[in-house]
Design a protein around this motif. Structure first.
Motif, PDB file in Angstrom:
ATOM      1  N   LYS A   1       0.750  -1.350  -0.011  1.00  0.00           N
ATOM      2  CA  LYS A   1      -0.041   0.074   0.023  1.00  0.00           C
ATOM      3  C   LYS A   1       0.921   1.237  -0.149  1.00  0.00           C
ATOM      4  CE  LYS A   1      -3.566   2.470   2.772  1.00  0.00           C
ATOM      5  NZ  LYS A   1      -4.331   2.502   4.046  1.00  0.00           N
ATOM      6  N   ASN A   2       1.885   1.447   0.710  1.00  0.00           N
ATOM      7  CA  ASN A   2       2.684   2.506   0.913  1.00  0.00           C
ATOM      8  C   ASN A   2       3.919   2.463   0.012  1.00  0.00           C
ATOM      9  OD1 ASN A   2       1.824   4.034   3.670  1.00  0.00           O
ATOM     10  ND2 ASN A   2       1.449   1.711   4.015  1.00  0.00           N
ATOM     11  N   VAL A   3       4.415   1.695  -0.494  1.00  0.00           N
ATOM     12  CA  VAL A   3       5.417   1.623  -1.611  1.00  0.00           C
ATOM     13  C   VAL A   3       5.215   1.169  -3.028  1.00  0.00           C
ATOM     14  CG1 VAL A   3       7.828   0.808  -2.016  1.00  0.00           C
ATOM     15  CG2 VAL A   3       6.891   0.937   0.464  1.00  0.00           C
ATOM     16  N   PRO A   4       4.550   2.187  -3.776  1.00  0.00           N
ATOM     17  CA  PRO A   4       3.965   1.616  -5.270  1.00  0.00           C
ATOM     18  C   PRO A   4       4.913   0.803  -5.988  1.00  0.00           C
ATOM     19  CG  PRO A   4       3.809   3.878  -4.637  1.00  0.00           C
ATOM     20  CD  PRO A   4       4.641   3.586  -3.719  1.00  0.00           C
ATOM     21  N   ASP A   5       6.179   1.016  -5.848  1.00  0.00           N
ATOM     22  CA  ASP A   5       7.108   0.056  -6.934  1.00  0.00           C
ATOM     23  C   ASP A   5       7.699  -0.924  -6.258  1.00  0.00           C
ATOM     24  OD1 ASP A   5       8.474   1.705  -5.170  1.00  0.00           O
ATOM     25  OD2 ASP A   5      10.255   2.069  -6.551  1.00  0.00           O
ATOM     26  N   PHE A   6       7.030  -1.493  -4.959  1.00  0.00           N
ATOM     27  CA  PHE A   6       7.475  -2.705  -4.537  1.00  0.00           C
ATOM     28  C   PHE A   6       7.098  -3.905  -5.203  1.00  0.00           C
ATOM     29  CE2 PHE A   6       6.752  -6.049  -1.019  1.00  0.00           C
ATOM     30  CZ  PHE A   6       7.999  -5.856  -0.481  1.00  0.00           C
ATOM     31  N   ARG A   7       8.136  -4.682  -5.407  1.00  0.00           N
ATOM     32  CA  ARG A   7       7.999  -5.934  -6.383  1.00  0.00           C
ATOM     33  C   ARG A   7       8.212  -7.115  -5.580  1.00  0.00           C
ATOM     34  NH1 ARG A   7       9.450  -4.155 -11.875  1.00  0.00           N
ATOM     35  NH2 ARG A   7       8.955  -6.379 -12.481  1.00  0.00           N
ATOM     36  N   THR A   8       7.299  -8.138  -5.741  1.00  0.00           N
ATOM     37  CA  THR A   8       7.451  -9.515  -5.023  1.00  0.00           C
ATOM     38  C   THR A   8       8.046 -10.471  -5.817  1.00  0.00           C
ATOM     39  OG1 THR A   8       4.867  -9.643  -5.324  1.00  0.00           O
ATOM     40  CG2 THR A   8       5.533  -8.557  -3.302  1.00  0.00           C
ATOM     41  N   ASP A   9       8.868 -10.610  -6.730  1.00  0.00           N
ATOM     42  CA  ASP A   9       9.235 -11.637  -7.337  1.00  0.00           C
ATOM     43  C   ASP A   9      10.858 -11.546  -7.139  1.00  0.00           C
ATOM     44  OD1 ASP A   9      10.902 -10.098  -9.551  1.00  0.00           O
ATOM     45  OD2 ASP A   9       9.234  -8.920  -9.506  1.00  0.00           O
TER      46      ASP A   9
ATOM     47  N   ILE B   1       6.098   3.104   8.593  1.00  0.00           N
ATOM     48  CA  ILE B   1       4.814   2.704   8.164  1.00  0.00           C
ATOM     49  C   ILE B   1       4.392   1.874   9.442  1.00  0.00           C
ATOM     50  CG2 ILE B   1       3.599   1.361   6.348  1.00  0.00           C
ATOM     51  CD1 ILE B   1       6.200   2.069   4.651  1.00  0.00           C
ATOM     52  N   GLU B   2       2.851   2.028   9.567  1.00  0.00           N
ATOM     53  CA  GLU B   2       2.370   1.243  10.372  1.00  0.00           C
ATOM     54  C   GLU B   2       1.549   0.041   9.990  1.00  0.00           C
ATOM     55  OE1 GLU B   2      -1.932   2.266  12.166  1.00  0.00           O
ATOM     56  OE2 GLU B   2      -0.538   3.173  13.695  1.00  0.00           O
ATOM     57  N   ALA B   3       1.693  -1.174  10.310  1.00  0.00           N
ATOM     58  CA  ALA B   3       0.905  -2.171   9.881  1.00  0.00           C
ATOM     59  C   ALA B   3      -0.096  -2.327  11.110  1.00  0.00           C
ATOM     60  CB  ALA B   3       1.688  -3.520  10.107  1.00  0.00           C
TER      61      ALA B   3
END
Length: 389
Positions: free
Chosen positions: A203-211, A348-350
């Protein structure tokens, strides 16, 4: 079967009441979510029959633990708790609360909060249908085993709560969940915020890639291995681990100092890395790991920990953020956080309030908590939504 369907097919054991000790902000958020859950369930209930007190405008009760001038305390519950399923929420790490001893101001320690918890149990016991304790940061959880002539504080505390009539103890990311062996006939559940961490990052890091080409999960020590293994497996990425070399000939502040962190794993060059652990205490160990990852040419360093204690303050984290060693820091809202932390650009809060409300709802209906413990389906759905982002 969804949680809603599961709860519709079961009955609550008793009306819910929530007592908050040192975590009033979190308790209000949980209460708001629970009120919404119950109104939704009441609207879907085909039988039209609900227990008295099943759906309320608030489940919080008015209680306090005032102090005498000597510092001695007592508990006061200001409304009836007869026949209720009482959930006592306590944050033993909230040092912002104070009390006066002979004119001197003292900050509340974990021991003070634990004593207040026992006072509330004592005031309620014999009247309630059941008592449940929600203690996100498990009291004395770092003193869970004996390596020499030492006390076993966590095991003793669990046994004491059990002897006082507590039926269930709910905690998060227990330092070592095997401590539940101290109370084998009582309920003990440790939950993990893995899904909330991932949701906050996406949600808070638009370019966060999970591959696997762009991300790697790191365990900062041997104790965090199980968390990192699960996180890396569910994402399908590689994992690395640091282990601590300590100087066992010296003791500083009650522990053996760390000589160096050694790394095991594939290259992190050019990849984002997520360091995942149960807590940040002083933060020295975590920051040392962050530096070493940057020296190995990692791209961005994300730190995810359930509890951010920051016992030595935030200055070092500010410095490392400015130097680029630390990109984002994610902690839950399960324990007290200073206003300064919430304002930091790297924080960043979870948010765990909805998850906690679901746990309370499930336990109150006496159905399996595995429905809320497992995050596999939620994480897979979240990744499906974001893979083409």
């Amino acid at each position: 079967m969804s949680n809603t369907e599961l709860l519709e097919k079961s009955m609550a054991v008793a009306p819910i009441k929530i007592a908050a000790l040192g975590c009033e902000t979190l308790a209000r958020e949980v209460d708001a979510k629970l009120v919404r859950f119950r109104k939704t369930l009441s609207g879907h209930n085909k039988s039209g029959i609900n227990l008295q007190g099943y759906s309320e405008d608030t489940f919080l009760i008015d209680c306090e633990c005032p102090r005498f001038g000597t510092g001695e305390g007592k508990a006061n519950i200001k409304e009836s708790v007869r026949g209720v399923d009482l959930f006592i929420m306590v944050d033993v790490t909230n040092y912002s609360m104070t009390y006066t001893v002979c004119g001197h101001e003292n900050h509340m320690s974990p021991d003070n909060h634990y004593q207040d918890l026992k006072r509330i149990i004592s005031a309620a016991n014999g009247k309630t249908h059941r008592i449940n304790v929600i203690m996100p940061f498990l009291y004395e959880s770092r003193q869970h085993k004996r390596s020499k002539r030492e006390s076993l504080d966590c095991a003793l505390a669990l046994q004491e709560l059990s002897d006082m009539g507590v039926s269930n103890i709910i905690t998060f990311d227990a330092h070592d969940p095997r401590v539940q062996n101290a109370i084998p006939l009582k309920g003990f559940d440790s939950f993990f915020p893995t899904y909330q961490f991932l949701k906050a990052l996406i949600k808070n890091v638009p370019d966060f890639r999970t591959d696997n080409d762009h991300l790697m999960v790191i365990s900062p020590d041997e104790g965090a291995m199980s968390r990192a293994v699960y996180f890396s497996n569910i994402l399908g990425v590689d994992m690395g681990m640091f282990y601590k070399r300590r100087d066992y000939s010296t003791i500083i502040d009650g522990k053996n100092p760390i000589v160096a962190h050694e790394f095991l794993g594939d290259s992190v060059e050019g990849k984002d890395v997520v360091i995942i652990d149960d807590m940040i205490s002083s933060g020295e160990s975590m920051l040392d790991v962050a530096i070493q990852l940057k020296e190995r040419k990692a791209n961005r360093v994300f730190v995810c920990t359930t509890f951010g204690l920051f016992t030595n303050g935030l200055d070092k984290f500010d410095e490392y953020y400015e130097k680029g060693y630390l990109y984002r820091l994610i902690t839950t809202n399960l324990n007290y956080r200073t206003p300064g932390l919430l304002e930091r650009p790297y924080y960043i809060e979870a948010n765990m309030s909805k998850y906690l409300a679901s746990i309370i709802d499930i336990i109150n209906h006496d159905v399996s908590v595995e429905k809320v413990r497992s995050h596999n389906d939620k994480i897979i759905k979240l990744l499906e939504k974001t893979k083409n982002r």
